[in-house]
Enzyme design. Structure first.
Site, PDB file in Angstrom:
ATOM      1  N   HIS A  24       0.818  -1.210   0.000  1.00  0.00           N
ATOM      2  CA  HIS A  24       0.000   0.000   0.000  1.00  0.00           C
ATOM      3  C   HIS A  24       0.853   1.262   0.000  1.00  0.00           C
ATOM      4  O   HIS A  24       0.506   2.253  -0.649  1.00  0.00           O
ATOM      5  CB  HIS A  24      -0.921  -0.005   1.228  1.00  0.00           C
ATOM      6  CG  HIS A  24      -1.863   1.146   1.291  1.00  0.00           C
ATOM      7  ND1 HIS A  24      -2.963   1.258   0.468  1.00  0.00           N
ATOM      8  CD2 HIS A  24      -1.867   2.258   2.079  1.00  0.00           C
ATOM      9  CE1 HIS A  24      -3.607   2.380   0.753  1.00  0.00           C
ATOM     10  NE2 HIS A  24      -2.964   2.993   1.711  1.00  0.00           N
ATOM     11  N   SER A  43      -7.778   5.383  -2.936  1.00  0.00           N
ATOM     12  CA  SER A  43      -8.703   4.257  -2.781  1.00  0.00           C
ATOM     13  C   SER A  43      -8.945   4.003  -1.300  1.00  0.00           C
ATOM     14  O   SER A  43      -8.056   4.199  -0.470  1.00  0.00           O
ATOM     15  CB  SER A  43      -8.124   2.997  -3.429  1.00  0.00           C
ATOM     16  OG  SER A  43      -6.906   2.630  -2.792  1.00  0.00           O
ATOM     17  N   HIS A  44     -10.143   3.577  -0.979  1.00  0.00           N
ATOM     18  CA  HIS A  44     -10.462   3.098   0.364  1.00  0.00           C
ATOM     19  C   HIS A  44     -11.297   1.838   0.210  1.00  0.00           C
ATOM     20  O   HIS A  44     -12.463   1.776   0.608  1.00  0.00           O
ATOM     21  CB  HIS A  44     -11.196   4.177   1.167  1.00  0.00           C
ATOM     22  CG  HIS A  44     -10.430   4.629   2.362  1.00  0.00           C
ATOM     23  ND1 HIS A  44     -10.975   4.813   3.595  1.00  0.00           N
ATOM     24  CD2 HIS A  44      -9.112   4.909   2.532  1.00  0.00           C
ATOM     25  CE1 HIS A  44     -10.054   5.210   4.462  1.00  0.00           C
ATOM     26  NE2 HIS A  44      -8.914   5.274   3.836  1.00  0.00           N
ATOM     27  N   HIS A  99     -10.655  -1.804   1.012  1.00  0.00           N
ATOM     28  CA  HIS A  99     -10.886  -2.743   2.110  1.00  0.00           C
ATOM     29  C   HIS A  99     -11.701  -2.124   3.243  1.00  0.00           C
ATOM     30  O   HIS A  99     -12.632  -2.766   3.745  1.00  0.00           O
ATOM     31  CB  HIS A  99      -9.551  -3.276   2.638  1.00  0.00           C
ATOM     32  CG  HIS A  99      -8.889  -4.236   1.701  1.00  0.00           C
ATOM     33  ND1 HIS A  99      -7.699  -4.878   1.996  1.00  0.00           N
ATOM     34  CD2 HIS A  99      -9.226  -4.674   0.474  1.00  0.00           C
ATOM     35  CE1 HIS A  99      -7.359  -5.673   0.997  1.00  0.00           C
ATOM     36  NE2 HIS A  99      -8.262  -5.554   0.053  1.00  0.00           N
TER      37      HIS A  99
END
Length: 720
Positions: A34, A83-84, A86
């Site tokens: 990440h 992005s978020h 999970h």
């Protein structure tokens, strides 16, 4: 997730000793996929990210590009995407909300004031109750947070595909404005300057968020991984936006970084690493909202609404005063040094212990890159539905599909006009915002197309770049720059990595052909679950400029010739690969080709639709010509269209991007403009009856505006 044995060996060799518990956790997070992009960074060099207009390219919290203004002074646009994924599966409301908060702070950290958001959302099959639950929660989270902070959500996309069932995607982009003298970067400037933490108090929420984002989701993720999801407070974020504005206006900030992945440790170590410096951090001086927090928790918690600032010693009191004015916490947590990145902590006994002592550059840049095998995706065969459905059945199924149906249920929950800049609202091909000080308008398009990239990762990604550019062009805007969010499954699987490699190379190739620099972005891998990997999914957010906000509408007028700019799909040559038609009825086909000269097409289209003889313009892509014609019909005006082709299904439903419908009173002028670039077909005219009358060969379809609206209300009916 723990620090891998091979990574631990590298760390121990660098330190000459075993890492402390805090150091090991910091390396685990900052060397995660990440944060370190270990599998994707070897591919990202394919993107062209420079250009005369690029002020700050990849590597900072957000990118900055220059928009020339009428008086010769540059106005800067900051843009970023995040992005978020999970977190939005585990807790859709809070996960999506904190994704909004994080990307807004990324833009703020460049000295910009946020003016717009886009959201590109991907869920499992719409027919599944769990998909609709996630969909509802994510939209609620984005709406609540964005509306509360006063930043309008003006554009985006929503797609449903069975392979997102166990792992939805939430990609949010933000655009902000700043002048040249307000620009701030994340690179620390000078030893002796203070490091100041402003914003929310630090709690235990979001611990290990970066490493959590670098793992596949398990069956129990919705319960087991909830502690890794942050909880946002939009009202504190709004105060932080205004406080940040005051700090920037007074010139009190030397460098800045949003506290996101890996929390305080990630933000402050990256700041000093970018400046080739070090830091001395006193973790116990951080303002906290929970008792008895230990050093590791303070270091890595991803509590929201926090910013780290580098401040000259003489300005610290003024920074404190501004934080107090906005009722925000403020801690002087350390200072910039010329040595290592060190963190100390004084426990209950008062003894101060050094818990981190590492080289900041090694911490931030030392993670080894992965050299992974990649398998080429298979080439699809031509196996269309046989027998083919009736033409009216196909039309109604494609127009009513959740992927092509109206997204009004989504954007009506967003305040898309707050800030009074929005000149063209959601529901059109692109949003338009006015930049009054610069005397120009900014057009914004954002989205992806999982049907396309699932069928053909490389060609599908090329088509996504082309479609976003066409969305801007039909509003008379020329592309300026783009940011991307590259989502994939587990890269350790060669077929998954091959698809991911394809989307990177496809986006890079067409953005280069369009002369659109990709100035920043985000990578999200390990989007796998027991349901399997997601399709390779690139989201692109692209901005462009035009002189004024008065772009041609999407809705057709009652009179005027309707032209299709681009391929109609004659003689059975239309590729239906990646189409919604095949998604509804099964089968596969080759992916449609792109125009040969993308830049010429986009620039010509942008110029043509700005001519006074153009009455309406609309991009042709998702769902093909059938959907685009239906979207242009309204109560006031309709379309009478006809065409004679050997392949009616290909003509109506193929999804070649780079095409547009243009309604004009001067068809000859449009034909002349596109001569030698793409073909132009006359397919119909506007009518005053509010109906779509469509004849293909000997078969006729006819729907009134109410009937089309009913077909397109699939999402509204299910969600209301």
């Amino acid at each position: 997730m723990t620090l891998a044995d091979s990574d631990r060996e590298l760390v121990e060799a660098e330190l000459g000793r075993e890492p402390t518990r805090a150091e090991a956790a910091l390396f685990e997070n900052l060397w995660s996929e990440h944060c370190a992009y270990r599998s994707s960074r070897p591919l990202l060099g394919a993107f062209e990210s420079g250009g005369e207009q690029v002020v700050v390219g990849p590597g900072d919290d957000a990118a900055v590009v220059a928009v020339p203004s009428e008086d010769g002074d540059d106005t800067y646009v900051a843009m970023g995407i995040e992005s978020h994924n999970h977190p939005s599966y585990v807790d859709p409301v809070d996960g999506a909300a904190t994704g909004v908060g994080g990307i807004v702070r990324d833009v703020m950290s460049m000295g910009a004031y946020p003016i717009a958001l886009t959201d590109s959302l991907y869920f499992g099959d719409f027919d599944r109750e769990h998909s609709r639950y996630l969909f509802e929660g994510v939209v609620e989270g984005i709406g609540q947070y964005g509306n509360s902070i006063g930043v309008p959500t003006v554009a985006g996309s929503v797609d449903f595909h069975p392979d997102y069932e166990g792992n939805p995607l939430v990609n949010v982009a933000c655009v902000g404005l700043l002048d040249a003298d307000r620009l701030v970067t994340a690179a620390a400037q000078e030893p002796g300057n203070k490091l100041v933490l402003v914003g929310n108090a630090t709690g235990r929420d979001g611990l290990g968020g970066a490493s959590f984002a670098s793992e596949d989701l398990s069956e129990d993720a919705e319960t087991e991984d909830r502690p890794a999801v942050q909880v946002g407070d939009p009202y504190t974020e709004k105060l932080l936006i205004e406080a940040n504005e005051a700090l920037i206006e007074e010139g009190l900030v030397e460098s800045a970084r949003d506290l996101g992945a890996a929390g305080l440790g990630g933000a402050t170590s990256e700041m000093v690493a970018k400046g080739g410096l070090g830091a001395r951090i006193h973790l116990d001086r951080v303002h906290q909202r929970e008792p008895d927090m230990n050093a590791l928790e303070i270091l890595l918690a991803e509590s929201q609404e926090r910013m780290a600032y580098e401040v000259r010693p003489e300005n610290v009191d003024r920074v404190r005063g501004i934080a107090d004015r906005f009722d925000l916490g403020c801690s002087v947590i350390g200072e910039v040094t010329e040595g290592n990145y060190t963190c100390t902590f004084a426990g209950e006994d008062g003894d101060r212990e050094t818990v981190v002592d590492v080289d900041a550059e090694f911490l931030g840049e030392g993670a080894p890159m992965n050299d992974l095998p990649a398998e080429e995706p298979p080439v699809p065969s031509r196996a269309r539905p046989d027998p083919a459905p009736a033409l009216d059945e196909a039309f109604e199924a494609v127009v009513a599909s959740p992927n092509t149906a109206s997204k009004r249920w989504v954007y009506r929950q967003y305040d898309h006009e707050v800030g009074v800049r929005t000149a063209r609202r959601p529901g059109d091909d692109a949003a338009i915002l006015t930049i009054r000080d610069a005397g120009v308008s900014l057009a914004i398009s954002a989205g992806g197309a999982p049907n396309w990239t699932d069928a053909a990762p490389f060609d599908g990604a090329r088509a996504i770049a082309m479609e976003n550019a066409t969305n801007l062009a039909v509003k008379g805007a020329t592309p300026l720059a783009a940011v991307d969010c590259l989502n994939g499954g587990n890269p350790e699987n060669p077929d998954v990595y091959g698809g991911f490699k394809g989307i990177v190379e496809g986006l890079a190739e067409t953005c280069s052909a369009l002369d659109v620099p990709v100035v920043g972005g985000n990578v999200s891998l390990y989007n796998d679950s027991p349901a399997g990997p997601i399709p390779p999914t690139p989201t692109l957010a692209m901005v462009g400029t035009r002189d004024d906000p008065d772009a041609p509408p999407m809705s057709v007028a009652a009179e005027g010739t309707i032209l299709l700019v681009g391929d109609l799909g004659v003689d059975g040559e239309a590729g239906l690969g990646g189409s919604e038609y095949l998604r509804r009825f099964g089968g596969e086909d080759r992916f449609p080709s792109l125009p040969r000269t993308p830049k010429d097409l986009v620039e010509t289209l942008a110029a043509v639709v700005d001519e006074p003889h153009v009455q309406a313009a609309h991009d042709v892509s998702h769902g093909g010509l059938a959907v685009s014609l239906a979207e242009m019909v309204g109560e006031e005006a309709g379309i009478d269209a006809s065409t004679s082709v050997d392949d009616p299904y290909g003509a109506l439903f193929h999804e070649q991007s780079g095409r547009a419908l243009v309604q004009t009173t001067d068809p000859a002028a449009v034909r002349d403009a596109f001569d030698g670039i793409v073909p132009v077909h006359e397919i119909g005219r506007g009518t005053a009856d509010g109906r779509l009358s469509l004849t293909v060969d000997d078969e006729s379809l006819e729907y009134d505006a109410d009937g089309i609206a009913d077909l397109r209300s699939t999402i509204d009916r299910a969600m209301d």
